[in-house]
Write an enzyme that holds these catalytic residues in place. Structure first.
Site, PDB file in Angstrom:
ATOM      1  N   GLN A 119       6.443  -8.437 -17.607  1.00 49.02           N
ATOM      2  CA  GLN A 119       5.136  -8.516 -16.948  1.00 49.02           C
ATOM      3  C   GLN A 119       5.273  -8.438 -15.425  1.00 49.02           C
ATOM      4  OE1 GLN A 119       2.793 -11.911 -18.336  1.00 49.02           O
ATOM      5  NE2 GLN A 119       1.767 -10.554 -19.768  1.00 49.02           N
ATOM      6  N   TYR A 138       1.809  -7.523 -14.082  1.00 50.43           N
ATOM      7  CA  TYR A 138       0.836  -8.597 -14.241  1.00 50.43           C
ATOM      8  C   TYR A 138       1.162  -9.788 -13.336  1.00 50.43           C
ATOM      9  CZ  TYR A 138      -2.131 -11.979 -16.731  1.00 50.43           C
ATOM     10  OH  TYR A 138      -3.081 -12.921 -17.060  1.00 50.43           O
ATOM     11  N   ILE A 192      -3.884 -19.871 -23.595  1.00 46.60           N
ATOM     12  CA  ILE A 192      -5.216 -20.311 -24.012  1.00 46.60           C
ATOM     13  C   ILE A 192      -5.573 -19.686 -25.359  1.00 46.60           C
ATOM     14  CG2 ILE A 192      -7.641 -20.456 -23.344  1.00 46.60           C
ATOM     15  CD1 ILE A 192      -5.675 -21.951 -21.467  1.00 46.60           C
TER      16      ILE A 192
END
Length: 240
Positions: free
Chosen positions: A144, A147, A180
């Site tokens: 990532q 990101y 989450i």
């Protein structure tokens, strides 16, 4: 509070929970989305929150969208930069396209939206800006680089703007969620999910509503003395 708020990426997942929480706090909320018309219609039908379609990676689209929201609902005093995408790949396999797509949405998109509400907030002497970063923008993550770079950039951007906005009544803060419980997480194989949860001290995933409550507080009058802060909501997985 009774203010006008925009939540980007506000029709699904964390963004939808934030939009609902801000509406429950008494605000007029506009939820933007990039492409899923069916999800946006369902969200609007269920909540009564207006939805608007544009890509945050397009500056002119953001300018036109903000103008439309202000025409419909009034001057934007709250902005939640939540829209984001992933294009994961180990760096040796990451293409320039995957890099640009993530930077254009997750970092430049924050500039595009914030720049188009900033002048109005300065003129009115009030504003609340909250950007959703990520635990991986704080600690990095394998595959990532794009990101993590964008989400870390969001934090630096917000710290800088907090200094510029403070004298004008504008607070600029960040919420950095951990893992989450959203639809995206439900696609992860159980073995991998067990490893993820095993690394979270509280022993579970976070809920979208828990992130939404963080945002609702930072957008409130009670948070007027908090700016330039990064609120880590990750169950103790990473202590910044």
């Amino acid at each position: 509070m009774g203010r006008t708020a925009i939540v980007t990426g506000g029709t699904r997942g964390i963004g939808a929970a934030i939009a609902r929480a801000l509406k429950e706090a008494g605000n007029e909320v506009a939820a933007t989305y990039g492409g899923n018309d069916d999800a946006a219609k369902t969200f609007s039908d269920e909540t009564g929150i207006r939805t608007y379609k544009w890509g945050v990676n397009d500056y002119d689209a953001c300018k036109e969208g903000v103008a439309q929201v202000e025409s419909d609902l009034g001057p934007v005093e709250i902005l939640v930069n939540n829209a984001g995408i992933t294009r994961d790949a180990p760096f040796h396999k990451m293409t320039p396209e995957k890099w640009r797509e993530v930077i254009d949405t997750n970092l430049s998109g924050v500039f595009n939206m914030t720049h188009n509400v900033w002048t109005g907030m300065r003129e009115r002497g009030f504003g609340r800006i909250v950007t959703i970063s990520s635990i991986n923008g704080q600690k990095g993550q394998f595959a990532q680089a794009n990101y993590a770079a964008a989400k870390a950039g969001d934090i630096g951007f917000s710290k800088s703007l907090a200094q510029e906005g403070a004298s004008k009544g504008i607070t600029v803060n960040v919420v950095a969620p951990g893992y989450i419980n959203t639809d995206m997480m439900s696609t992860i194989p159980q073995k991998v999910m067990d490893q993820i949860v095993g690394g979270i001290p509280v022993g579970r995933l976070g809920e979208p509503e828990e992130i939404a409550r963080c945002v609702r507080f930072l957008c409130s009058d009670d948070a007027a003395f908090i700016t330039g802060a990064t609120l880590s909501a990750n169950g103790g997985q990473y202590l910044a």
